[in-house]
Motif scaffolding. Sequence first.
Motif, mmCIF file in Angstrom:
data_model
loop_
_atom_site.group_PDB
_atom_site.id
_atom_site.type_symbol
_atom_site.label_atom_id
_atom_site.label_comp_id
_atom_site.label_asym_id
_atom_site.label_seq_id
_atom_site.Cartn_x
_atom_site.Cartn_y
_atom_site.Cartn_z
ATOM 1 N N ARG A 159 0.825 -1.123 -0.076
ATOM 2 C CA ARG A 159 -0.240 0.007 0.045
ATOM 3 C C ARG A 159 1.002 1.188 0.144
ATOM 4 O O ARG A 159 0.753 1.793 0.946
ATOM 5 N N CYS A 160 1.801 1.456 -0.927
ATOM 6 C CA CYS A 160 2.636 2.553 -0.901
ATOM 7 C C CYS A 160 1.624 3.750 -1.252
ATOM 8 O O CYS A 160 0.611 3.548 -2.015
ATOM 9 N N THR A 161 1.869 5.022 -0.345
ATOM 10 C CA THR A 161 0.709 5.844 -0.363
ATOM 11 C C THR A 161 0.566 6.666 -1.717
ATOM 12 O O THR A 161 -0.357 7.331 -1.988
ATOM 13 N N TYR A 162 1.678 6.492 -2.732
ATOM 14 C CA TYR A 162 1.498 7.092 -3.878
ATOM 15 C C TYR A 162 0.684 6.428 -5.068
ATOM 16 O O TYR A 162 0.645 6.896 -6.115
ATOM 17 N N CYS A 163 0.839 5.288 -4.665
ATOM 18 C CA CYS A 163 0.564 4.190 -5.922
ATOM 19 C C CYS A 163 -0.815 3.737 -6.183
ATOM 20 O O CYS A 163 -1.226 3.385 -5.251
ATOM 21 N N MET A 281 5.894 7.475 2.372
ATOM 22 C CA MET A 281 5.543 6.526 1.281
ATOM 23 C C MET A 281 4.898 5.268 1.895
ATOM 24 O O MET A 281 4.523 4.257 0.907
ATOM 25 N N SER A 282 5.195 4.762 3.007
ATOM 26 C CA SER A 282 4.690 3.438 3.808
ATOM 27 C C SER A 282 5.793 2.185 2.825
ATOM 28 O O SER A 282 5.149 1.444 2.443
ATOM 29 N N ARG A 283 6.799 2.679 2.609
ATOM 30 C CA ARG A 283 7.688 1.780 2.012
ATOM 31 C C ARG A 283 8.182 0.536 3.017
ATOM 32 O O ARG A 283 8.486 -0.516 2.313
ATOM 33 N N GLY A 284 8.289 0.719 4.200
ATOM 34 C CA GLY A 284 8.736 -0.368 5.131
ATOM 35 C C GLY A 284 10.292 -0.634 4.936
ATOM 36 O O GLY A 284 10.596 -1.844 5.570
ATOM 37 N N GLY A 347 -7.612 8.119 -5.662
ATOM 38 C CA GLY A 347 -7.847 6.745 -4.868
ATOM 39 C C GLY A 347 -6.629 6.381 -3.811
ATOM 40 O O GLY A 347 -6.465 5.402 -3.404
ATOM 41 N N THR A 348 -5.609 7.402 -3.964
ATOM 42 C CA THR A 348 -4.309 6.916 -3.183
ATOM 43 C C THR A 348 -4.227 7.992 -2.082
ATOM 44 O O THR A 348 -4.643 9.147 -2.466
ATOM 45 N N PRO A 349 -3.633 7.612 -0.806
ATOM 46 C CA PRO A 349 -3.705 8.630 0.318
ATOM 47 C C PRO A 349 -3.023 9.760 0.088
ATOM 48 O O PRO A 349 -3.391 10.984 0.385
ATOM 49 N N ALA A 350 -1.819 9.726 -0.631
ATOM 50 C CA ALA A 350 -0.864 10.858 -0.424
ATOM 51 C C ALA A 350 -1.472 12.136 -1.408
ATOM 52 O O ALA A 350 -1.319 13.095 -1.331
ATOM 53 N N ALA A 351 -2.657 11.741 -2.527
ATOM 54 C CA ALA A 351 -3.152 12.585 -3.082
ATOM 55 C C ALA A 351 -3.945 13.525 -2.476
ATOM 56 O O ALA A 351 -4.329 14.721 -2.700
ATOM 57 N N GLN A 352 -4.388 12.973 -1.221
ATOM 58 C CA GLN A 352 -5.267 13.667 -0.383
ATOM 59 C C GLN A 352 -4.553 14.914 0.489
ATOM 60 O O GLN A 352 -5.256 15.725 1.046
ATOM 61 N N TRP A 353 -3.470 14.812 0.700
ATOM 62 C CA TRP A 353 -2.509 15.625 1.611
ATOM 63 C C TRP A 353 -2.565 16.833 1.354
ATOM 64 O O TRP A 353 -2.396 17.063 0.119
ATOM 65 N N ASP A 354 -2.283 17.757 2.099
ATOM 66 C CA ASP A 354 -2.401 19.269 1.650
ATOM 67 C C ASP A 354 -1.175 19.812 1.581
ATOM 68 O O ASP A 354 -0.533 21.051 1.291
ATOM 69 N N ASN A 355 -0.182 18.913 1.555
ATOM 70 C CA ASN A 355 1.438 19.419 1.540
ATOM 71 C C ASN A 355 1.900 19.212 0.102
ATOM 72 O O ASN A 355 3.149 18.856 -0.044
#
Length: 451
Positions: A159-163, A281-284, A347-355
């Motif tokens: 679940r990489c946050t950009y992908c 990025m949740s790359r782990g 539909g990816t988390p990072a797209a929602q961030w405001d930074n």
Amino acid sequence: MTTPRRYNITTFGCQMNKADSERMAGILEEMGFLSVEDPNEADLVLYNTCTIRDNAEQKVYSYLGRQAKRKHENPNLTLVVAGCVAQQEGEALLRRVPELDLVMGPQYANQLQDLLEQVFGGSQVVATEPIQIVEDITKARRDSDTTAWVNVIYGCNERCTYCVVPNVRGIEQSRRPEAIRTEMIELAAQGYKEVTLLGQNIDAYGRDLPGSTPEGRHKYTLTDLLYFLHDIPGIERIRFATSHPRYFTERLIQACATLPKVCEYFHIPFQSGDNQILKAMSRGYTHEKYRRIIHTIRHYLPDASITADAIVGFPGETEAQFQNTLDLVAEIGFDQLNTAAYSPRPGTPAAQWDNQLPDAVKADRLQRLNHLVGTKAAERSQRYQGRIEEILVEGCNPRDLTQVMGRTRGNRLTFFPGDFAELKGQLINVKITEVRPFSLTGEVVQRLAPV
Ligand code: SAH
Ligand code: SF4
Ligand code: F3S
């Protein structure tokens, strides 16, 4: 007698899509379609699409617009959108382009014939429900007759946050080792010499096969698979991609060092050289872990080629954090690095961030990184100067038909004078006389006449 129908497939995106297109082309040919180069002459136009970044997706819409217009003049034209945009957009694609006959996600590639039969029966079809991928019974029509892709695992559970890939390719589904071996034996019989085993996260191979344990003590791993496949007569080279630093093992490196057909070539994306960004990025993994992996590879295989992917301008990335990516690239010295500016995806988390960062910052970082990549690749190429390398001849040099081209075991593109008809599919020893950042030129090593 009716004239045969003609098809054209345009493929965007990664090796998975290329492999899917080859299987879909095989299905169309079995259905009696003939291939044409120009989509404007085809009766069936298929776009196999990619949505990894916004520009990849937009390209498809402009192509589709033109074909939709053509369909108004030629109602018998069949228009198909397959692949990752199809999966992401589903029904919405039909609203946007009502001329479409078929929208099909990547998991349906092997079922093209059934879906087209529904279309020819008069339906407009959307096939995007997650399914168990049908084991490949079709014969692919492959672009090369020397090197071939072989899927070993479909989908991705990360679940990489950009992908977008997990959204569009679904959950991991490993193919059975026996099915993969059978496909490779057939490839060898057809004269193929090199196989690249494919998976979005190929290190996950086997963990969903029956008998694997949830605690991660897999019954069957990629390493086991390499031992199982490496002795197929006729297949001279085996590669695999893409590796994930989180799951990459020393055992795998040892297998590569032990098995002569497995090439000294690793594609291990790191995405960022900064631990905070890697976490976001949740790359782990950390950059320290990544450096250790490379160190271990070079311990076992000092000459191994290493390539990767990296993203610049991820949300919140500071100049100092970007500098950590530059430092990693400078230190490791990749043979090749695929770079991209971060693109927010639906539909990816990072797209929602405001930074989010301004495009100009991303473009500037991309340019600086690319400059460093070119310099480092040029340095890496230097080691080939004057060396004798084994080249698998894959084609003619399109810019100079007196030359053939192929690749080193490390995957460097290499040109040398020769007759393709004579050398096609052969492993040739070539002395490297000229090096460039991403390619080499050489000459055939004169073999002494047998005494
Ligand atoms: N499974 C592979 C990557 C598949 S996508 C892996 O885990 O590394 C191919 C590459 O596209 C990624 O490695 C990444 O560098 C890039 N990419 C993916 N999503 C992106 C995005 N939203 N913006 C920019 N680049 C992206
Ligand atoms: Fe995307 Fe991450 Fe899966 Fe690669 S591992 S396909 S980057 S989610
Ligand atoms: Fe693109 Fe789909 Fe591959 S989004 S990169 S074609 S998995």
